[in-house]
Write an enzyme that holds these catalytic residues in place. Sequence first.
Site, PDB file in Angstrom:
ATOM      1  N   GLU A 189      49.302  39.613  11.847  1.00  0.00           N
ATOM      2  CA  GLU A 189      48.206  38.804  12.101  1.00  0.00           C
ATOM      3  C   GLU A 189      48.567  37.281  12.313  1.00  0.00           C
ATOM      4  O   GLU A 189      49.546  36.985  12.321  1.00  0.00           O
ATOM      5  CB  GLU A 189      47.132  39.025  10.961  1.00  0.00           C
ATOM      6  CG  GLU A 189      47.791  38.596   9.744  1.00  0.00           C
ATOM      7  CD  GLU A 189      46.765  38.953   8.243  1.00  0.00           C
ATOM      8  OE1 GLU A 189      45.453  39.023   8.667  1.00  0.00           O
ATOM      9  OE2 GLU A 189      47.391  39.340   7.456  1.00  0.00           O
ATOM     10  N   ARG A 248      48.466  28.300 -20.710  1.00  0.00           N
ATOM     11  CA  ARG A 248      49.391  28.957 -19.733  1.00  0.00           C
ATOM     12  C   ARG A 248      50.053  30.119 -19.990  1.00  0.00           C
ATOM     13  O   ARG A 248      50.547  30.121 -21.125  1.00  0.00           O
ATOM     14  CB  ARG A 248      50.301  28.130 -19.152  1.00  0.00           C
ATOM     15  CG  ARG A 248      50.958  28.522 -17.886  1.00  0.00           C
ATOM     16  CD  ARG A 248      52.130  27.725 -17.190  1.00  0.00           C
ATOM     17  NE  ARG A 248      52.838  28.198 -16.155  1.00  0.00           N
ATOM     18  CZ  ARG A 248      53.612  28.923 -16.323  1.00  0.00           C
ATOM     19  NH1 ARG A 248      54.445  29.358 -17.216  1.00  0.00           N
ATOM     20  NH2 ARG A 248      54.546  29.538 -15.214  1.00  0.00           N
ATOM     21  N   TYR A 294      39.016  34.181  -2.490  1.00  0.00           N
ATOM     22  CA  TYR A 294      37.993  32.998  -1.810  1.00  0.00           C
ATOM     23  C   TYR A 294      37.405  33.807  -0.554  1.00  0.00           C
ATOM     24  O   TYR A 294      37.693  34.726  -0.098  1.00  0.00           O
ATOM     25  CB  TYR A 294      38.860  31.931  -1.273  1.00  0.00           C
ATOM     26  CG  TYR A 294      39.673  31.932  -0.226  1.00  0.00           C
ATOM     27  CD1 TYR A 294      40.998  32.603  -0.115  1.00  0.00           C
ATOM     28  CD2 TYR A 294      39.193  31.293   0.981  1.00  0.00           C
ATOM     29  CE1 TYR A 294      41.723  32.775   1.009  1.00  0.00           C
ATOM     30  CE2 TYR A 294      40.314  31.487   2.177  1.00  0.00           C
ATOM     31  CZ  TYR A 294      41.127  32.239   2.343  1.00  0.00           C
ATOM     32  OH  TYR A 294      42.098  32.458   3.319  1.00  0.00           O
ATOM     33  N   ARG A 303      33.393  42.058   0.939  1.00  0.00           N
ATOM     34  CA  ARG A 303      34.854  41.828   0.903  1.00  0.00           C
ATOM     35  C   ARG A 303      35.131  41.207  -0.445  1.00  0.00           C
ATOM     36  O   ARG A 303      36.175  41.499  -1.028  1.00  0.00           O
ATOM     37  CB  ARG A 303      35.435  41.141   2.001  1.00  0.00           C
ATOM     38  CG  ARG A 303      36.805  40.948   2.056  1.00  0.00           C
ATOM     39  CD  ARG A 303      37.545  40.594   3.287  1.00  0.00           C
ATOM     40  NE  ARG A 303      37.156  39.184   3.290  1.00  0.00           N
ATOM     41  CZ  ARG A 303      37.233  38.539   4.680  1.00  0.00           C
ATOM     42  NH1 ARG A 303      37.891  38.972   5.706  1.00  0.00           N
ATOM     43  NH2 ARG A 303      36.673  37.322   4.900  1.00  0.00           N
ATOM     44  N   LYS A 312      41.805  38.630  -0.431  1.00  0.00           N
ATOM     45  CA  LYS A 312      41.545  37.492   0.019  1.00  0.00           C
ATOM     46  C   LYS A 312      42.087  36.356  -0.930  1.00  0.00           C
ATOM     47  O   LYS A 312      41.122  35.888  -1.604  1.00  0.00           O
ATOM     48  CB  LYS A 312      40.539  37.333   0.869  1.00  0.00           C
ATOM     49  CG  LYS A 312      40.378  36.070   1.600  1.00  0.00           C
ATOM     50  CD  LYS A 312      39.186  36.368   2.652  1.00  0.00           C
ATOM     51  CE  LYS A 312      38.845  34.777   3.331  1.00  0.00           C
ATOM     52  NZ  LYS A 312      39.966  34.314   4.183  1.00  0.00           N
ATOM     53  N   LEU A 337      44.459  41.078   6.546  1.00  0.00           N
ATOM     54  CA  LEU A 337      43.390  40.901   5.832  1.00  0.00           C
ATOM     55  C   LEU A 337      42.333  41.695   6.953  1.00  0.00           C
ATOM     56  O   LEU A 337      42.494  41.661   7.992  1.00  0.00           O
ATOM     57  CB  LEU A 337      42.833  39.576   5.890  1.00  0.00           C
ATOM     58  CG  LEU A 337      41.481  39.134   5.080  1.00  0.00           C
ATOM     59  CD1 LEU A 337      41.786  39.209   3.608  1.00  0.00           C
ATOM     60  CD2 LEU A 337      41.165  37.851   5.399  1.00  0.00           C
TER      61      LEU A 337
HETATM   62  N1  PLP Z   1      43.692  36.963   8.484  1.00  0.00           N
HETATM   63  C1  PLP Z   1      43.838  36.193   7.724  1.00  0.00           C
HETATM   64  C2  PLP Z   1      45.305  35.983   7.173  1.00  0.00           C
HETATM   65  C3  PLP Z   1      43.147  35.102   7.399  1.00  0.00           C
HETATM   66  O1  PLP Z   1      43.283  34.389   6.499  1.00  0.00           O
HETATM   67  C4  PLP Z   1      41.780  35.249   8.046  1.00  0.00           C
HETATM   68  C5  PLP Z   1      40.746  34.380   7.534  1.00  0.00           C
HETATM   69  O2  PLP Z   1      40.652  33.487   6.701  1.00  0.00           O
HETATM   70  C6  PLP Z   1      41.731  36.374   8.825  1.00  0.00           C
HETATM   71  C7  PLP Z   1      42.801  37.310   8.941  1.00  0.00           C
HETATM   72  C8  PLP Z   1      40.279  36.700   9.518  1.00  0.00           C
HETATM   73  O3  PLP Z   1      39.175  36.995   8.400  1.00  0.00           O
HETATM   74  P1  PLP Z   1      37.754  36.482   8.934  1.00  0.00           P
HETATM   75  O4  PLP Z   1      37.485  37.030  10.172  1.00  0.00           O
HETATM   76  O5  PLP Z   1      37.089  37.474   7.735  1.00  0.00           O
HETATM   77  O6  PLP Z   1      37.607  35.332   8.564  1.00  0.00           O
END
Ligand code: PLP
Length: 286
Positions: A182, A100, A32, A51, A150, A206
């Site tokens: 994070e 499935r 997503y 991305r 993501k 991420l």
């Molecule tokens: N880290 C995680 C785990 C996230 O889910 C997100 C955004 O959803 C981010 C960092 C920040 O990423 P972005 O700046 O691309 O929204």
Amino acid sequence: MRTVYVNGQYLPETEATVSIFDRGFLMADGVYEVTSVLDGKLIDFDGHAVRLERSLTELDMRAACTKEELLEIHRELVRVNEITEGLIYLQITRGSDGDRDFIFPDPETTKPTIVMFTQNKPGLADSPAAKKGAKIISIEDIRWGRRDIKTVQLLYPSMGKMMAKAAGADDAWLIEDGHVTEGTSNNAYFVKNGKIVTRPLSTDILHGITRKAVLRMAEEAQMEVEERLFTIDEAKEADEAFTTSASAFVMPVVEIDGVVLGDGTPGPIATRLREIYLDESLKAAI
Ligand code: PLP
């Protein structure tokens, strides 16, 4: 009633459906993106498209449409739903072959599912939460090892936010092997003696679109940036801290595990970076 997009069609939200066999639903086999809308325009669309492409490639999934088509759908959803400030959610899953199975279906015969919808958020930029700053707690990071993709596997981040809520806080930072990875849905930073510290890119976090833009803007503004591992104790002893994400931009952090940072109000660097980010991103929005 929103108009949403599903597999080539714009439909009222109550009429949009996907199969119960969809692998996004059964296996969290999907990726997503969330793109912000300010002033009716898309913030950093290009960053999100790049991305998305990378997430799909890493999972051996096919793109559901071209980048140009994606842009067109984003814009059409903004237009028909009259979004001035808000978010566009996009999800692509490996689709459904009508049963499935752990084994991926043949991409020649099973098309990916693509769903997009808008979330209207007036006041997204001028947010009261950002003026107050966020209180965060630290929790263990027990997510899988490919956090650079993501995916829609958001159960643990969701549980983390519930743990924060139960503790009277706004969000949680995740700790692995003694270091902060994070936030549950954002990248994490602290500032000490004017230097901004954040974890370097790897498969552990991420690769935030906002992170990339904010670090570039910080360097352009002659701010010092260091990318290295850091502990939650270092962050607790910092002058200030903040997070970045596409939906909350730069969010000051004023408390970590009950320890108040500075005077308990958003710090000057986080506040300045939020202003610069909103300003510059709006100028470049499409
Ligand atoms: N880290 C995680 C785990 C996230 O889910 C997100 C955004 O959803 C981010 C960092 C920040 O990423 P972005 O700046 O691309 O929204």
